[in-house]
Write a protein that holds these residues in place. Structure first.
Motif, PDB file in Angstrom:
ATOM      1  N   ILE A 135       0.836  -1.204   0.000  1.00 39.32           N
ATOM      2  CA  ILE A 135       0.000   0.000   0.000  1.00 39.32           C
ATOM      3  C   ILE A 135       0.869   1.251   0.000  1.00 39.32           C
ATOM      4  N   ALA A 136       1.944   1.254   0.787  1.00 32.38           N
ATOM      5  CA  ALA A 136       2.819   2.430   0.846  1.00 32.38           C
ATOM      6  C   ALA A 136       3.467   2.700  -0.504  1.00 32.38           C
ATOM      7  N   ASP A 137       3.988   1.671  -1.153  1.00 38.49           N
ATOM      8  CA  ASP A 137       4.621   1.871  -2.462  1.00 38.49           C
ATOM      9  C   ASP A 137       3.631   2.430  -3.481  1.00 38.49           C
ATOM     10  N   SER A 138       2.416   1.918  -3.482  1.00 35.50           N
ATOM     11  CA  SER A 138       1.387   2.404  -4.396  1.00 35.50           C
ATOM     12  C   SER A 138       1.041   3.865  -4.095  1.00 35.50           C
ATOM     13  N   ALA A 139       0.863   4.187  -2.819  1.00 33.41           N
ATOM     14  CA  ALA A 139       0.517   5.562  -2.435  1.00 33.41           C
ATOM     15  C   ALA A 139       1.618   6.540  -2.818  1.00 33.41           C
ATOM     16  N   LEU A 140       2.862   6.147  -2.611  1.00 33.81           N
ATOM     17  CA  LEU A 140       3.979   7.022  -2.965  1.00 33.81           C
ATOM     18  C   LEU A 140       4.070   7.210  -4.477  1.00 33.81           C
ATOM     19  N   PHE A 154      -4.092   7.426  -2.509  1.00 32.24           N
ATOM     20  CA  PHE A 154      -4.403   6.023  -2.281  1.00 32.24           C
ATOM     21  C   PHE A 154      -5.308   5.541  -3.398  1.00 32.24           C
ATOM     22  N   VAL A 155      -4.934   4.428  -4.019  1.00 30.99           N
ATOM     23  CA  VAL A 155      -5.720   3.855  -5.104  1.00 30.99           C
ATOM     24  C   VAL A 155      -6.105   2.428  -4.733  1.00 30.99           C
ATOM     25  N   SER A 156      -7.250   2.023  -5.257  1.00 28.07           N
ATOM     26  CA  SER A 156      -7.767   0.687  -4.985  1.00 28.07           C
ATOM     27  C   SER A 156      -7.730  -0.133  -6.263  1.00 28.07           C
ATOM     28  N   PRO A 157      -7.200  -1.379  -6.189  1.00 28.47           N
ATOM     29  CA  PRO A 157      -6.369  -1.891  -5.118  1.00 28.47           C
ATOM     30  C   PRO A 157      -4.975  -1.265  -5.158  1.00 28.47           C
ATOM     31  N   PRO A 158      -4.192  -1.419  -4.137  1.00 27.10           N
ATOM     32  CA  PRO A 158      -4.323  -2.292  -2.968  1.00 27.10           C
ATOM     33  C   PRO A 158      -5.090  -1.646  -1.806  1.00 27.10           C
ATOM     34  N   PHE A 159      -5.238  -0.317  -1.793  1.00 31.06           N
ATOM     35  CA  PHE A 159      -5.957   0.373  -0.724  1.00 31.06           C
ATOM     36  C   PHE A 159      -7.433   0.008  -0.832  1.00 31.06           C
ATOM     37  N   LYS A 160      -8.096  -0.172   0.296  1.00 29.93           N
ATOM     38  CA  LYS A 160      -9.513  -0.539   0.304  1.00 29.93           C
ATOM     39  C   LYS A 160     -10.360   0.685   0.644  1.00 29.93           C
ATOM     40  N   MET A 161     -10.986   1.249  -0.384  1.00 31.70           N
ATOM     41  CA  MET A 161     -11.796   2.458  -0.215  1.00 31.70           C
ATOM     42  C   MET A 161     -13.020   2.224   0.672  1.00 31.70           C
ATOM     43  N   GLU A 162     -13.487   0.984   0.751  1.00 29.22           N
ATOM     44  CA  GLU A 162     -14.710   0.710   1.511  1.00 29.22           C
ATOM     45  C   GLU A 162     -14.460   0.558   3.012  1.00 29.22           C
ATOM     46  N   ARG A 163     -13.205   0.539   3.417  1.00 29.65           N
ATOM     47  CA  ARG A 163     -12.885   0.410   4.838  1.00 29.65           C
ATOM     48  C   ARG A 163     -12.650   1.774   5.475  1.00 29.65           C
TER      49      ARG A 163
END
Length: 191
Positions: A30-35, A40-49
């Protein structure tokens, strides 16, 4: 020498004229994707949580064990968000627990209307001991998560190396050096 006592509930943060900094801890994925995406993008981040943001660096260090607690919190991210987004979150929040005497139906209705939860937990010192004043945590869900990821974020920085450096200083008993390395947080007062 006089010291000013911090009120029990005071938002303290690192901020400038454009943004306020909050912290979150995530897995490498998640950190690598966010950086990479600077959001934050889904996936891997879970927007529904529900996702919890914390303006207090030391509270984040307590929660994530300086990034050593577990793989899911191994990376500490500093997220700079707009003041408008932060204000929206607070304006659309309710406490994370019902007020004493609130009936279950009223509590459910309030939670349904509020996409943001707020709770105040004891702030922590360099050794993770609780302090008398509290640090705010803000839980974003539903619309708030979409606004956070889609509109509020201006920059994401990996501060894991800073967390590890301060932890090492604390472990060596170099508390003055550790304190000097902390991000500068002050009472959040935006005009």
């Amino acid at each position: 020498m006089t010291t000013t006592k911090i009120p029990a509930r005071q938002i303290r943060a690192q901020y400038d004229s454009a943004t306020l900094r909050v912290y979150q801890a995530y897995s490498d994925t998640i950190a690598d994707s966010a950086l990479k995406h600077q959001t934050f993008v889904s996936p891997p981040f879970k927007m529904e949580r529900m996702t919890w943001i914390k303006p207090s660096f030391l509270w984040m260090m307590y929660r994530a064990g300086w990034g050593y607690k577990d793989e899911g919190q191994a990376r500490i991210l500093a997220i700079d968000i707009t003041h408008e987004g932060f204000a929206w979150a607070l304006a659309n929040s309710c406490a994370s627990h019902p007020e004493p005497g609130m009936d279950a139906q009223a509590w459910e209705a309030l939670k349904h209307r509020s996409p943001v939860r707020v709770q105040w937990d004891p702030e922590r010192d360099l050794h993770h001991r609780p302090l008398e004043h509290r640090a705010i945590q803000i839980g974003l869900s539903g619309e708030a998560v979409r606004l956070y990821a889609g509109e509020w974020i201006r920059q994401i920085t990996d501060v894991t190396p800073l967390a590890h450096r301060i932890h090492a200083l604390v472990s060596e008993g170099r508390l003055d050096d550790a304190t000097a390395a902390l991000p500068s947080e002050s009472e959040y007062a935006r005009d």
